[in-house]
Scaffold this motif. Structure first.
Motif, short mmCIF file in Angstrom:
data_model
loop_
_atom_site.label_atom_id
_atom_site.label_comp_id
_atom_site.label_asym_id
_atom_site.label_seq_id
_atom_site.Cartn_x
_atom_site.Cartn_y
_atom_site.Cartn_z
N UNK A 87 0.84 -1.21 0.00
CA UNK A 87 0.00 0.00 0.00
C UNK A 87 0.87 1.25 0.00
N UNK A 88 1.93 1.24 0.79
CA UNK A 88 2.83 2.39 0.86
C UNK A 88 3.46 2.65 -0.50
N UNK A 89 3.96 1.60 -1.15
CA UNK A 89 4.60 1.78 -2.46
C UNK A 89 3.57 2.22 -3.50
N UNK A 90 2.36 1.70 -3.40
CA UNK A 90 1.30 2.13 -4.33
C UNK A 90 1.03 3.63 -4.19
N UNK A 91 0.97 4.10 -2.94
CA UNK A 91 0.73 5.53 -2.72
C UNK A 91 1.85 6.38 -3.30
N UNK A 92 3.08 5.85 -3.28
CA UNK A 92 4.19 6.58 -3.86
C UNK A 92 4.05 6.73 -5.37
N UNK A 93 3.42 5.73 -6.00
CA UNK A 93 3.25 5.76 -7.45
C UNK A 93 2.16 6.74 -7.88
#
Length: 527
Positions: free
Chosen positions: A182-188
């Motif tokens: 989820x964290x990496x998705x938000x970064x994208x």
């Protein structure tokens, strides 16, 4: 040439591999590529990749990820080492630390002097001369950092630490794998990534070249691309089910092929290391986060049933509340015969799986993503580039595989599985490493190898290899000079560790997780 240029990249699958890939590509190529990720919320992820090695910190720096923001978002804890328990024989333990040990010279490594000191009757352990091991034993942690949260500790003990000629503590992370995705998705988001929700129903190929042209989703939507990244996990929807790439099985060296995973709440403070605890048919992991413990029972189905494994795992946590019910994770150790085949690059579990023992699964994804960025085929697929990518990937995997095999092979346990591992024929390169160390205590790290000299040394000694000889130069030191050498390393470490806070105390001040985040995650996994 224009028609062969790579401009549309499609990532098939989410999870850690998919979102790490998306984050890296959008960070580096947001203005050069059209990047789409296809995933379905209905398809679960393995969800047990929760322990890492220090290379993840370099990757995060490249992506300009703030450590404290990241750790709060994933309910993370810090990791200095791996505690190997019962691997040599029941009741024995050693640490595989991330940091360096002692001070090496160009002609003779520190462990050679330590072996000489032991021959002279000095009672000590090799880990006494490693900051990370010494801190892990006492559940302590701190950073060389002058931020507001850590300034008091830093100012108090950095002066002592500089005497070690060290610029940093070597550490990695434990984190909630689902929260990490989820964290990496938000970064994208905001970087131009397009996410499409849906299940892949069909993969269309060019009738002449066999290259993948598009993905057809269950709702009829067609997602076209020039390069496809397969992050569909063990099933390898593109790399295997579509391209029939083939798989090289390593079960003859790595006997475990199943795991029971579980998550529990505990009131015990998290320790700054991963525990790997051997049992009669494999081993179990214990990974302590801020809000829960991730635990699992890795085993060989030839020597234990699923029900027995699940019961034994639950018995290890009789008083702890379940966060997530136990679930079975079948796996097959080995690798695809090609990680890059035609216009498909497989990452994560779609590419390979060595098993979780040394926490290399996420590292291998990060390493592969980095390699892809460095070799990205903007002007079209080059077979020479794909061949080079595959060779580097294979060499990396085989090196890591051999290090994992070492743990299984070097044991003194009595159970059938362990006897089988002790008597198995080893890969020639590994057999040579062990024999050289047995004969002379000499260890090495190849230029492109992940595991350091210290890693090989700690694990071979910890698993019971007793070198017949050690370097003759060490015998030139007088007893007084030997004491000066050993105390000059150990005393500063002891002083520094004595001033470090407890791991839990450091987490509370530096990166406390927001309970609402993981409580929401719990509601989605229980019941």
């Amino acid at each position: 040439m224009d028609k062969n240029r790579i401009r549309k990249v499609v990532i098939a699958g989410g999870g850690t591999a998919g979102w790490v890939t998306a984050c890296a590509l959008t960070h580096q190529f947001r203005d050069l590529l059209d990047i789409t990720l296809v995933e379905s919320e209905e398809i679960g992820t393995v969800g047990v990749g929760e322990s890492t090695i220090p290379t993840i910190r370099t990757f995060h720096r490249l992506l300009q990820i703030d450590e404290r923001e990241f750790m709060k978002a994933v309910a993370g804890s810090f990791k200095l080492a791996i505690s190997f328990e019962n691997w040599k024989r029941p009741g024995e333990r050693y640490f595989h630390p991330f940091g360096t040990t002692g001070v090496n010279t160009w002609s003779c490594d520190f462990h050679q002097f330590w072996l000489e000191s032991r021959a002279r009757g000095v009672q000590s352990e090799l880990g006494d001369y490693c900051l990370e091991t010494a801190a892990a034993r006492l559940d302590r942690f701190a950073l060389f950092d002058a931020s507001e949260a850590t300034q008091q500790w830093s100012m108090r003990w950095t002066k002592q630490a500089t005497k070690l000629e060290r610029s940093d503590v070597s550490y990695a992370y434990h984190f909630d794998a689902a929260l990490y995705a989820v964290f990496m998705r938000n970064k994208c988001e905001g970087r131009g990534l397009k996410r499409i929700e849906g299940k892949i129903a069909q993969v269309r190929q060019d009738p002449d070249s066999g290259f993948v042209q598009s993905l057809v989703l269950e709702d009829g939507q067609v997602v076209e691309g020039d390069l496809f990244i397969d992050c569909t996990g063990f099933r390898g929807l593109l790399i295997e089910q579509t391209l029939k790439t083939g798989y090289e099985d390593w079960n003859n060296w790595l006997p475990c092929n199943r795991a029971v995973a579980m998550q529990v709440e505990t009131s015990t403070p998290p320790v700054p290391y991963t525990r790997a605890i051997a049992h009669e048919a494999g081993w179990r992991w214990h990974i302590a986060l801020q809000h829960r413990v991730g635990c699992g029972w890795v085993f060989s189905s030839d020597h234990m049933s699923d029900d027995e494994a699940a019961a034994k795992l639950r018995a290890c946590y009789p008083d702890d509340n379940l966060v997530r019910e136990p679930w079975i994770v079948p796996f097959r150790t080995g690798r695809r015969k090609q990680a890059w085949n035609k216009n498909v690059v497989a990452l994560g579990l779609a590419s390979s799986f060595i098993e979780p023992l040394e926490s290399t699964s996420i590292h291998l994804t990060l390493s592969a993503v980095t390699r892809l960025v460095q070799m990205f085929p903007f002007e079209g697929i080059s077979q020479a580039v794909a061949d080079r990518y595959n060779k580097v990937s294979r060499d990396e995997l085989e090196h890591i595989r051999n290090f994992i095999i070492l743990h299984y092979h070097l044991n003194q346990r009595d159970e059938p599985m362990w006897k089988q591992c002790r008597e198995m024929e080893l890969p020639p390169e590994l057999a040579q490493r062990i024999q050289v160390f047995r004969d002379t205590a000499y260890a090495w790290q190849g230029e492109d190898e992940l595991f350091r000299l210290d890693s090989w040394t700690h694990c071979m000694l910890g698993q019971g290899v007793v070198p017949a000889n050690h370097h003759p130069l060490t015998r030139g030191l007088s007893d007084a000079d030997m004491r000066t050498l050993l105390e000059g390393v150990r005393r500063p470490i002891d002083r520094v560790v004595a001033q470090m806070p407890q791991h839990q105390e450091f987490l509370n001040r530096y990166c406390p997780a927001d309970p609402s985040v993981w409580q929401m995650r719990r509601r989605s996994t229980v019941g």
